[in-house]
Scaffold this motif. Structure first.
Motif, mmCIF file in Angstrom:
data_model
loop_
_atom_site.group_PDB
_atom_site.id
_atom_site.type_symbol
_atom_site.label_atom_id
_atom_site.label_comp_id
_atom_site.label_asym_id
_atom_site.label_seq_id
_atom_site.Cartn_x
_atom_site.Cartn_y
_atom_site.Cartn_z
ATOM 1 N N UNK A 177 0.862 -1.192 0.000
ATOM 2 C CA UNK A 177 0.000 0.000 0.000
ATOM 3 C C UNK A 177 0.892 1.234 0.000
ATOM 4 N N UNK A 178 0.481 2.171 -0.809
ATOM 5 C CA UNK A 178 1.244 3.423 -0.955
ATOM 6 C C UNK A 178 2.680 3.158 -1.391
ATOM 7 N N UNK A 179 2.855 2.145 -2.225
ATOM 8 C CA UNK A 179 4.159 1.864 -2.821
ATOM 9 C C UNK A 179 5.111 1.103 -1.942
ATOM 10 N N UNK A 180 4.677 0.641 -0.774
ATOM 11 C CA UNK A 180 5.586 -0.100 0.111
ATOM 12 C C UNK A 180 4.877 -1.324 0.671
ATOM 13 N N UNK A 181 5.672 -2.353 0.963
ATOM 14 C CA UNK A 181 5.130 -3.580 1.547
ATOM 15 C C UNK A 181 4.951 -3.351 3.035
ATOM 16 N N UNK A 182 3.680 -3.389 3.488
ATOM 17 C CA UNK A 182 3.381 -3.087 4.887
ATOM 18 C C UNK A 182 3.068 -4.328 5.712
ATOM 19 N N UNK A 183 2.734 -5.414 5.059
ATOM 20 C CA UNK A 183 2.389 -6.611 5.816
ATOM 21 C C UNK A 183 2.258 -7.824 4.909
ATOM 22 N N UNK A 184 1.690 -8.868 5.500
ATOM 23 C CA UNK A 184 1.525 -10.143 4.785
ATOM 24 C C UNK A 184 0.091 -10.616 4.968
ATOM 25 N N UNK A 185 -0.547 -10.982 3.848
ATOM 26 C CA UNK A 185 -1.891 -11.562 3.888
ATOM 27 C C UNK A 185 -1.768 -13.061 3.650
ATOM 28 N N UNK A 186 -2.291 -13.847 4.571
ATOM 29 C CA UNK A 186 -2.227 -15.312 4.463
ATOM 30 C C UNK A 186 -3.648 -15.855 4.465
ATOM 31 N N UNK A 187 -3.951 -16.707 3.449
ATOM 32 C CA UNK A 187 -5.272 -17.325 3.338
ATOM 33 C C UNK A 187 -5.077 -18.827 3.146
ATOM 34 N N UNK A 188 -5.815 -19.619 3.910
ATOM 35 C CA UNK A 188 -5.747 -21.074 3.792
ATOM 36 C C UNK A 188 -7.025 -21.641 3.201
ATOM 37 N N UNK A 189 -6.885 -22.432 2.132
ATOM 38 C CA UNK A 189 -8.041 -23.014 1.446
ATOM 39 C C UNK A 189 -8.048 -24.536 1.633
ATOM 40 N N UNK A 190 -9.227 -25.071 1.925
ATOM 41 C CA UNK A 190 -9.385 -26.530 2.023
ATOM 42 C C UNK A 190 -9.478 -27.096 0.604
ATOM 43 N N UNK A 191 -8.500 -27.898 0.217
ATOM 44 C CA UNK A 191 -8.415 -28.350 -1.174
ATOM 45 C C UNK A 191 -9.552 -29.284 -1.567
ATOM 46 N N UNK A 192 -10.136 -29.966 -0.560
ATOM 47 C CA UNK A 192 -11.192 -30.915 -0.913
ATOM 48 C C UNK A 192 -12.466 -30.208 -1.365
ATOM 49 N N UNK A 193 -12.587 -28.914 -1.058
ATOM 50 C CA UNK A 193 -13.779 -28.164 -1.461
ATOM 51 C C UNK A 193 -13.556 -27.331 -2.722
ATOM 52 N N UNK A 194 -12.335 -27.323 -3.232
ATOM 53 C CA UNK A 194 -12.019 -26.458 -4.376
ATOM 54 C C UNK A 194 -11.492 -27.312 -5.528
ATOM 55 N N UNK A 195 -12.054 -27.128 -6.685
ATOM 56 C CA UNK A 195 -11.583 -27.792 -7.901
ATOM 57 C C UNK A 195 -11.210 -26.710 -8.911
ATOM 58 N N UNK A 196 -9.918 -26.386 -9.012
ATOM 59 C CA UNK A 196 -9.523 -25.321 -9.940
ATOM 60 C C UNK A 196 -9.947 -25.648 -11.369
ATOM 61 N N UNK A 197 -10.461 -24.684 -12.100
ATOM 62 C CA UNK A 197 -10.881 -24.944 -13.486
ATOM 63 C C UNK A 197 -9.678 -25.191 -14.397
#
Length: 454
Positions: free
Chosen positions: A159-179
């Protein structure tokens, strides 16, 4: 290397063996190459799919990033540090559940600013101050006592041209089927085309190897036949020379016996009769040996096959007439039956004369006094058939089986070449010899060969 080994290496058998070994070796090489190609293609498709899945999960995680940025823009926050000072109800909500197991926003030192589980806000996790690009990791994670396969996505929050943090998201693979992405489709099509080209190449290579091996085998056969012809010509020259010299010696013996027989007239009657019988016996044996040598030379030397239009009916009658005196001596009836249509048959008259003569002699030796022999010539369809039938004793099973073998004879004075010569004559005309044998009743031998009646 010995001459025997060199001859074997030049032989068709060696070429055939090498062809089989070469084909087996190439088949093993193709199988190995195909296995390696299959393994590499699977690895390539796996890499393409992994990259496509990674991009898909990053795109999903960017939705959370967009949600947070929209919140910060709404409150004119330039730094995520300002969220630390905000009340809980004045912070963006990070939803979880179902396919999203967790969503976390932390600063570079690992301080949790936002968490899908509100109770985790304010805690610390591993610092990610060196994260400069998106990362996607697959791992097993125990959640509420259950181990699940999780796709962990890490995004640098800029944000504003600088790295301010880290966003981490965890997905359950059994519920997701990538197209399936367009890149994957292109990769699959490329692999299919590569397989097609590979199979075509293998097929062409096999055909080429087979053709080359056949060419080499045919070449070896030609060389072998030429070598056999050369060896046979040399043997013919040597054999003809030996036969010629032996026959000259026999003729000399017979001439000297004749001179001695003239001198026997001066001997007393007792000695004259005794010596005359012995001289006649020597003459007969010398004549028989000379005839046997002539038959051997005829069989060993192929001679030229010179087909031309002949009156086959006249030829058979002429051969029959040459046996009239011998048949009269033995009180044997010889009948010659020939088709009137056999006046112009393309064949080698010299060879046929020799073959039919041998058949007649064979029958003469088989029948007893008062017997009957029928020499018959006829046209049957597109074949000429010349048969000699007698009412002698026929052949036993062993004699019938071995009758055309060279030097096989049941007669004490036989050369064993008569029927072998007959078969050779038939084969040279593109035909064969058939035996119609009736043990105890007689036998019929038939030479048949094709002819053009146009």
């Amino acid at each position: 290397m010995s001459n025997k080994n060199l001859d074997y290496m030049r032989s068709p058998a060696f070429t055939r063996t090498m062809r089989i070994k070469l084909i087996l070796l190439c088949a093993a090489g193709f199988f190995l190459f195909l296995s390696v190609f299959k393994f590499l293609s699977k690895q390539y498709l796996y890499h393409v799919k992994e990259q496509a899945d990674k991009e898909y999960y990053i795109a999903l995680a960017n939705n959370y990033k967009l949600r947070i940025n929209n919140f910060l823009d709404f409150y004119n926050f330039n730094n995520i540090e300002q969220l630390k000072l905000s009340r809980h109800d004045n912070k963006p909500y990070l939803p979880s559940g179902g396919r999203v197991l967790y969503a976390v926003l932390s600063d570079l030192n690992g301080f949790v600013i936002l968490h899908s589980d509100n109770s985790q806000e304010g805690t610390r996790i591993q610092a990610m101050n060196s994260l400069s690009e998106c990362k996607v990791k697959n791992k097993d994670l125990e959640i509420k006592g259950t181990v699940q396969k999780v796709c962990d996505v890490l995004l640098p929050f800029v944000r504003c041209g600088s790295t301010q943090g880290v966003l981490r998201v965890g997905y359950a693979k059994k519920y997701i089927q990538p197209p399936i992405t367009f890149t994957e489709i292109i990769a699959h099509n490329a692999i299919r085309k590569a397989y097609f080209v590979l199979y075509v190449f293998i097929a062409l290579a096999i055909v080429l190897i087979w053709a080359v091996s056949l060419f080499l085998e045919n070449h070896a056969n030609i060389l072998s036949r030429e070598q056999q012809k050369t060896n046979r010509r040399q043997l013919e020259i040597i054999g003809a020379g030996i036969v010629h010299e032996v026959k000259n010696s026999l003729n000399g013996i017979r001439m000297n016996i004749q001179l001695l027989q003239e001198k026997f007239e001066e001997l007393p009657s007792g000695l004259k009769e005794s010596f005359s019988k012995k001289a006649e016996r020597i003459q007969r044996e010398a004549g028989r040996t000379s005839d046997m040598l002539s038959e051997f030379l005829t069989y060993a030397k192929p001679g030229r096959f010179e087909p031309k239009p002949i009156n086959l009916s006249a030829l058979l009658h002429e051969i029959a007439q040459s046996f009239e005196l011998e048949c009269k001596k033995r009180e044997i009836e010889l009948i010659c039956e020939c088709s009137a249509a056999m006046t112009s048959i393309t064949a080698d008259g010299r060879q046929l004369r020799h073959g039919v003569t041998n058949l007649l002699w064979n029958s003469l030796e088989a029948v007893e006094n008062g017997g009957k022999i029928i020499l018959k010539g006829e046209l049957s369809g597109k074949k000429v058939k010349i048969s000699v039938e007698d009412n002698g004793g026929g052949m036993d099973s062993e004699t019938e089986k071995k009758s055309f073998e060279v030097f096989y004879s049941t007669k004490a004075q036989g050369s064993g070449l008569g029927l072998a010569i007959v078969k050779k004559v038939a084969v040279s005309h593109g035909g064969k010899v058939d035996i119609d044998n009736h043990p105890g009743k007689g036998c019929k031998l038939t030479i048949s060969f094709p002819y053009d009646n146009q």
